[in-house]
Design a protein around this motif. Structure first.
Motif, PDB file in Angstrom:
ATOM      1  N   VAL A  30       2.794  -2.087   5.683  1.00 35.26           N
ATOM      2  CA  VAL A  30       1.862  -1.161   6.353  1.00 35.26           C
ATOM      3  C   VAL A  30       1.999   0.273   5.836  1.00 35.26           C
ATOM      4  O   VAL A  30       1.178   1.126   6.174  1.00 35.26           O
ATOM      5  CB  VAL A  30       2.001  -1.184   7.897  1.00 35.26           C
ATOM      6  CG1 VAL A  30       1.819  -2.589   8.429  1.00 35.26           C
ATOM      7  CG2 VAL A  30       3.321  -0.579   8.354  1.00 35.26           C
ATOM      8  N   LEU A  55       0.045 -10.540   8.406  1.00 35.80           N
ATOM      9  CA  LEU A  55      -0.203  -9.086   8.368  1.00 35.80           C
ATOM     10  C   LEU A  55      -1.549  -8.825   7.718  1.00 35.80           C
ATOM     11  O   LEU A  55      -1.881  -9.422   6.694  1.00 35.80           O
ATOM     12  CB  LEU A  55       0.887  -8.391   7.542  1.00 35.80           C
ATOM     13  CG  LEU A  55       2.334  -8.783   7.832  1.00 35.80           C
ATOM     14  CD1 LEU A  55       3.269  -8.126   6.825  1.00 35.80           C
ATOM     15  CD2 LEU A  55       2.704  -8.376   9.237  1.00 35.80           C
ATOM     16  N   ARG A  56      -2.307  -7.939   8.333  1.00 37.26           N
ATOM     17  CA  ARG A  56      -3.594  -7.557   7.752  1.00 37.26           C
ATOM     18  C   ARG A  56      -3.750  -6.041   7.859  1.00 37.26           C
ATOM     19  O   ARG A  56      -3.442  -5.466   8.916  1.00 37.26           O
ATOM     20  CB  ARG A  56      -4.746  -8.248   8.513  1.00 37.26           C
ATOM     21  CG  ARG A  56      -4.836  -9.740   8.261  1.00 37.26           C
ATOM     22  CD  ARG A  56      -5.895 -10.403   9.126  1.00 37.26           C
ATOM     23  NE  ARG A  56      -5.397 -10.607  10.485  1.00 37.26           N
ATOM     24  CZ  ARG A  56      -4.667 -11.668  10.858  1.00 37.26           C
ATOM     25  NH1 ARG A  56      -4.374 -12.619  10.004  1.00 37.26           N
ATOM     26  NH2 ARG A  56      -4.242 -11.779  12.097  1.00 37.26           N
ATOM     27  N   VAL A  57      -4.229  -5.418   6.794  1.00 33.32           N
ATOM     28  CA  VAL A  57      -4.563  -3.994   6.869  1.00 33.32           C
ATOM     29  C   VAL A  57      -5.950  -3.797   6.278  1.00 33.32           C
ATOM     30  O   VAL A  57      -6.350  -4.492   5.338  1.00 33.32           O
ATOM     31  CB  VAL A  57      -3.553  -3.095   6.112  1.00 33.32           C
ATOM     32  CG1 VAL A  57      -2.169  -3.205   6.708  1.00 33.32           C
ATOM     33  CG2 VAL A  57      -3.510  -3.410   4.636  1.00 33.32           C
ATOM     34  N   MET A  63      -4.090  -1.674  11.086  1.00 32.47           N
ATOM     35  CA  MET A  63      -3.209  -2.807  10.759  1.00 32.47           C
ATOM     36  C   MET A  63      -3.090  -3.748  11.939  1.00 32.47           C
ATOM     37  O   MET A  63      -3.162  -3.350  13.099  1.00 32.47           O
ATOM     38  CB  MET A  63      -1.837  -2.318  10.316  1.00 32.47           C
ATOM     39  CG  MET A  63      -1.033  -1.592  11.359  1.00 32.47           C
ATOM     40  SD  MET A  63       0.427  -2.525  11.794  1.00 32.47           S
ATOM     41  CE  MET A  63       0.573  -2.137  13.507  1.00 32.47           C
ATOM     42  N   GLU A  64      -2.937  -5.017  11.601  1.00 31.68           N
ATOM     43  CA  GLU A  64      -2.809  -6.048  12.630  1.00 31.68           C
ATOM     44  C   GLU A  64      -1.658  -6.970  12.234  1.00 31.68           C
ATOM     45  O   GLU A  64      -1.536  -7.361  11.071  1.00 31.68           O
ATOM     46  CB  GLU A  64      -4.107  -6.843  12.700  1.00 31.68           C
ATOM     47  CG  GLU A  64      -4.141  -7.881  13.803  1.00 31.68           C
ATOM     48  CD  GLU A  64      -5.527  -8.514  13.878  1.00 31.68           C
ATOM     49  OE1 GLU A  64      -6.340  -8.064  14.701  1.00 31.68           O
ATOM     50  OE2 GLU A  64      -5.795  -9.446  13.090  1.00 31.68           O
ATOM     51  N   SER A 106      -1.911  -4.550  17.184  1.00 28.68           N
ATOM     52  CA  SER A 106      -2.587  -3.773  16.148  1.00 28.68           C
ATOM     53  C   SER A 106      -2.578  -2.293  16.494  1.00 28.68           C
ATOM     54  O   SER A 106      -2.395  -1.893  17.645  1.00 28.68           O
ATOM     55  CB  SER A 106      -4.018  -4.277  15.962  1.00 28.68           C
ATOM     56  OG  SER A 106      -4.719  -4.170  17.177  1.00 28.68           O
ATOM     57  N   LYS A 118      -3.955  -8.600   2.881  1.00 32.21           N
ATOM     58  CA  LYS A 118      -3.196  -9.415   3.834  1.00 32.21           C
ATOM     59  C   LYS A 118      -1.914  -9.952   3.208  1.00 32.21           C
ATOM     60  O   LYS A 118      -1.773 -10.017   1.987  1.00 32.21           O
ATOM     61  CB  LYS A 118      -4.059 -10.579   4.345  1.00 32.21           C
ATOM     62  CG  LYS A 118      -4.423 -11.576   3.282  1.00 32.21           C
ATOM     63  CD  LYS A 118      -5.259 -12.709   3.863  1.00 32.21           C
ATOM     64  CE  LYS A 118      -5.577 -13.710   2.761  1.00 32.21           C
ATOM     65  NZ  LYS A 118      -6.382 -14.831   3.216  1.00 32.21           N
TER      66      LYS A 118
END
Lengths: 146, 112
Positions: free
Chosen positions: A26, A67-69, A74-75, A132, A3
Motif C-alpha cells: 500500500v 490486497l487491492r489498490v 486500498m482494500e 478499506s 492487486k
C-alpha cells in the motif's frame, strides 16, 4: 487497479510477514508513515484473529490475504476457513474477549484505523474480514457492516 | 523482538525492543510472571523505548500483568513509548490504569 494475493501458513510468526507485506504494497499510495503504522496494526489484528480464533492456533492451515489498490484507495481482505464466529455482534463489542489475557481490542483497532470494515463469517466454514481506507484524506472510524 | 528482565531496587524492569505481537507474547508473559515470583516483587516497569510496533496481543500482556500485581497492591509503570506506540496505549485505555513517563530516567526521578 493493482492487486496482490498472499497465502501463508497459520503460524504466528507470519503475522509480522503479513503486516510488512501489506505495508510495502500500500506504500505505492500517498499514505503517511502514521497511516501505514495504523494499517499494520489493523492487519496484525485481523491475521492474529484468523490464526488464534479461526484456526485455534493450529499452524497447518492457510490464511489468505487479498490486497487491492486503485486511485488512492486500498482494500484488504483477510480470509480463513476456520471455525467462524457464532455471534459477530458480540465479537465486535469493545473489550469482548474469550480469553482474560487478551484485551478484546482487535476489532476496535480495525474499526478505528479503517474507513470501511465488514465481517462475514459462517460457523464451521470460516471468516472474511474486509477493510478499506483512502490515502490523503481525512478519515472517520468505520462503522462495521456485518 | 527481544527483551530483558531485571530487578532494580524494588521494581522488576522489563525492557522490550522490536515488534511485539502474538508470536512473542506467550514467552514474554511466562518470563515476566516467573521473574515476579522468583524476586517476590509486586511493582513492574515496562521500558518501551525500543518498541517499534505493538498490537492488542502485546497490550494484553501489559494488562494481564497489571491485573496480577494490582490485586496484590502493586503498580505498573510505562516508560519511553514512541508516538505510534503511545497512540495505541491511549486508544486502548491502558493509560487510565497506569502511569506513563517519557523515559525511564524521568520515571526513576519520580520514584526517587
Amino acid at each position: 487497479m493493482n492487486k496482490a494475493v498472499l497465502e501463508f501458513s497459520s503460524r504466528t510468526e507470519n503475522v509480522a510477514f503479513a503486516r510488512v507485506a501489506v505495508a510495502a504494497f500500500v506504500s505505492q499510495l500517498d499514505f503517511t508513515l502514521s497511516d501505514i503504522e495504523e494499517i499494520k496494526v489493523a492487519v496484525s489484528e485481523a491475521v492474529s484473529n484468523a490464526i488464534i480464533h479461526g484456526y485455534g492456533n493450529n499452524p497447518d492451515h492457510t490464511v489468505r490475504l487479498e490486497l487491492r489498490v486503485a486511485e488512492e484507495y486500498m482494500e484488504i481482505e483477510v480470509i480463513d476457513q476456520g471455525k467462524g464466529i457464532k455471534d459477530i455482534s458480540q465479537a465486535l463489542e469493545p473489550a469482548y474477549s474469550t480469553d482474560p489475557e487478551r484485551m478484546g481490542l482487535g476489532f476496535a483497532f480495525m474499526q478505528s484505523f479503517m474507513e470501511k470494515f465488514s465481517v462475514q463469517s459462517t460457523p464451521g466454514k470460516g471468516t472474511r474480514i474486509k477493510m478499506s481506507r483512502r490515502a490523503g484524506a481525512p478519515r472517520q472510524a468505520a462503522v462495521p457492516e456485518q | 523482538m527481544n527483551y530483558t528482565i531485571k530487578k532494580e531496587k524494588d521494581y522488576l524492569v522489563v525492557s522490550i525492543s522490536g515488534e511485539v505481537d502474538i508470536s512473542i507474547t506467550d514467552s514474554l508473559r511466562e518470563d515476566i510472571d516467573r521473574a515476579l515470583q522468583d524476586y517476590g516483587l509486586n511493582n513492574l516497569i515496562f521500558d518501551l523505548s525500543g518498541v517499534e510496533f505493538v498490537d492488542s496481543a502485546g497490550l494484553g500482556v501489559i494488562l494481564g500483568r497489571y491485573k496480577k500485581v494490582a490485586a496484590r497492591g502493586g503498580k505498573v509503570y510505562l516508560a519511553g513509548a514512541r508516538p505510534q506506540v503511545k497512540k495505541i496505549l491511549e486508544l486502548s485505555g491502558l493509560l487510565g490504569l497506569m502511569d506513563e513517563y517519557p523515559s525511564t530516567g524521568a520515571l526513576w526521578e519520580k520514584l526517587g
